[in-house]
Design an enzyme around this catalytic site. Structure first.
Site, PDB file in Angstrom:
ATOM      1  N   GLU A   1      -5.138 -38.226  -4.281  1.00  0.00           N
ATOM      2  CA  GLU A   1      -6.348 -37.615  -3.740  1.00  0.00           C
ATOM      3  C   GLU A   1      -6.121 -36.156  -3.370  1.00  0.00           C
ATOM      4  O   GLU A   1      -7.030 -35.327  -3.475  1.00  0.00           O
ATOM      5  CB  GLU A   1      -6.823 -38.417  -2.528  1.00  0.00           C
TER       6      GLU A   1
ATOM      7  N   ASN B   1      -6.171 -33.360   5.401  1.00  0.00           N
ATOM      8  CA  ASN B   1      -6.881 -34.611   5.661  1.00  0.00           C
ATOM      9  C   ASN B   1      -6.688 -34.914   7.146  1.00  0.00           C
ATOM     10  O   ASN B   1      -5.633 -35.394   7.562  1.00  0.00           O
ATOM     11  CB  ASN B   1      -6.322 -35.732   4.792  1.00  0.00           C
TER      12      ASN B   1
ATOM     13  N   HIS C   1     -14.107 -43.484  -0.948  1.00  0.00           N
ATOM     14  CA  HIS C   1     -12.931 -43.384  -1.823  1.00  0.00           C
ATOM     15  C   HIS C   1     -13.280 -42.675  -3.129  1.00  0.00           C
ATOM     16  O   HIS C   1     -12.593 -42.844  -4.140  1.00  0.00           O
ATOM     17  CB  HIS C   1     -12.352 -44.771  -2.156  1.00  0.00           C
TER      18      HIS C   1
ATOM     19  N   ARG D   1     -10.582 -32.816   3.141  1.00  0.00           N
ATOM     20  CA  ARG D   1     -11.240 -34.100   2.901  1.00  0.00           C
ATOM     21  C   ARG D   1     -12.267 -34.327   4.009  1.00  0.00           C
ATOM     22  O   ARG D   1     -11.949 -34.229   5.202  1.00  0.00           O
ATOM     23  CB  ARG D   1     -10.230 -35.244   2.916  1.00  0.00           C
TER      24      ARG D   1
ATOM     25  N   ARG E   1     -11.167 -55.044   7.990  1.00  0.00           N
ATOM     26  CA  ARG E   1     -12.628 -55.053   7.834  1.00  0.00           C
ATOM     27  C   ARG E   1     -13.067 -56.291   7.068  1.00  0.00           C
ATOM     28  O   ARG E   1     -12.407 -56.732   6.136  1.00  0.00           O
ATOM     29  CB  ARG E   1     -13.104 -53.803   7.088  1.00  0.00           C
TER      30      ARG E   1
END
Length: 407
Positions: free
Chosen positions: A395, A8, A191, A102, A252
């Site tokens: 993940e 990742n 996600h 990823r 955010r």
């Protein structure tokens, strides 16, 4: 034993994990941070043998930290190899049969794990216009990894792929259709790897068939999203063209009236870049309370700080709104799961966000919810018509599984 190396790659970081496919467990993993800065931080963790009674692997156990000047991702990969050599497990004894990567944005083209070729690299680069903070960094990791591991296949697993099952009504924005098509403007969702892993893990934990369940998954970290999963398929998700839309996050804004941005441009003189920075880096919990970490927000709220109290209330309000909307879209819900840093650790967030859902059959068990037990667990009462779970996401394992399935 077959192992897959999962990568990742961020703009200034490299996260890696060596997964034993037979046991579906991590042999070792690490994080290299602040690549290209004055000093980079390196953390390498070797895991204990996963099954008691089995022979211990030829490796040390524990976490090892160091600092070094690392100029770019190519050097970062060499440093990663040095960590395996120094602390284990030796890659000569556990050679990766493939490398899974990823990649944040796959657009509409990549709807499943994909073997990486030069053409795929070019396509990932072209999609950088939709994810300028993510895809270039993902691609840098791919290029560096293919140079080091040049004899094994490399597979891209896209955050957006799980959401490619959305119906047009769910992914279409109500703007000029020709303009939207020309510039690829639609809901993609993110996600996806986490939402897919958690929904499957929840079904397995409950001993239920994934194809029979209506689920809602809250992935609550610094970035946050919620997905409605109907019989294993994503049918609605909160993030949109970019990861900005939806829930309140660490920095955010989540949902906001687009006209508010036009207003700020006209009256405050903010440029496009100013607005981008405002919405992605200076909003959310940080914008409301000056802190982006939920632990700090909760501490501030407990101390009576009005800004922290408001930030928490806004955060919870948005969670409840999405929960209600997704129950309506699904026509009911069987399972609600919480995952990621906030979802797995903030009992008050879970309790407050579920407190108004009694009409849907949700009943939280206070003791279960506040338990510090680790791993997947139920936090609803035995009488609750909806199973509410905490499901630690993985993940890296999901990327390894999808890489293996493709090959």
């Amino acid at each position: 034993m077959s192992a897959i190396l999962v990568i990742n790659s961020g703009s200034s970081s490299l996260k890696y994990s060596l997964i034993d496919l037979g046991r579906e467990s991590e042999l070792a993993g690490g994080l290299i941070e602040r690549i290209g800065q004055d000093v980079s931080a390196i953390t390498h963790t070797v895991r204990q043998p996963p099954s008691p009674g089995e022979p211990a692997p030829t490796m040390l156990d524990g976490t090892y930290k160091s600092e070094l000047v690392i100029a770019d991702h190519d050097q970062a990969f060499r440093v990663m190899l040095e960590q395996f050599t120094a602390y284990g497990p030796p890659l000569a004894e556990h050679p990766p049969v493939a490398v899974g990567h990823r990649v944040v944005h796959g657009g509409s083209r990549f709807i499943a794990p994909t073997t990486i070729t030069e053409d795929v690299e070019k396509a990932i680069e072209a999609l950088s216009v939709l994810a300028p903070l993510h895809n270039p960094a993902n691609l840098a990791g791919i290029v560096a990894a293919r140079a080091v591991f040049d004899t094994v296949p490399h597979v891209a697993v896209f955050d957006t792929a799980f959401h490619q099952t959305l119906e047009p009504a769910a992914y279409t924005y109500a703007i000029d259709a020709a303009l939207a098509e020309e510039h690829q403007v639609r809901r993609y969702g993110f996600h996806g790897t986490s939402h897919q892993y958690v929904s499957a893990a929840a079904a397995a934990y409950l001993g239920r068939d994934l194809g029979s369940l209506k689920q809602i998954v809250f992935h609550l970290g610094n970035g946050a999203s919620v997905t409605a999963v109907d019989r294993g398929r994503s049918v609605e998700t909160s993030m949109g063209l970019t990861p900005l839309e939806g829930l309140v996050m660490g920095t955010r804004s989540g949902d906001i009236d687009a006209a508010a941005l036009l207003h700020l441009a006209r009256t405050a003189g903010l440029t496009i870049d100013d607005l981008d920075t405002l919405l992605n880096k200076r909003s959310g919990l940080l914008g409301l309370a000056g802190r982006s970490d939920m632990r700090d927000i909760l501490a501030g709220a407990d101390a009576g700080e009005e800004a922290s109290i408001l930030a928490f209330d806004v955060y919870i309000h948005r969670l409840r709104a999405y929960a209600g909307a997704y129950i309506a879209q699904l026509g009911g819900v069987d399972v609600i799961s919480f995952t990621a840093g906030v979802g797995e650790n903030a009992a008050r967030v879970r309790a407050e966000s579920m407190s108004t859902l009694g009409f849907a059959g949700v009943e939280i068990d206070r003791a279960r919810n506040e338990s510090r037990e680790r791993g997947i667990r139920r936090i609803s009462t035995d009488a609750s018509r909806v199973a509410v779970l905490v499901v630690p996401t993985n993940e890296e394992l999901q990327i390894a599984r999808q890489t293996s399935e493709l090959l």
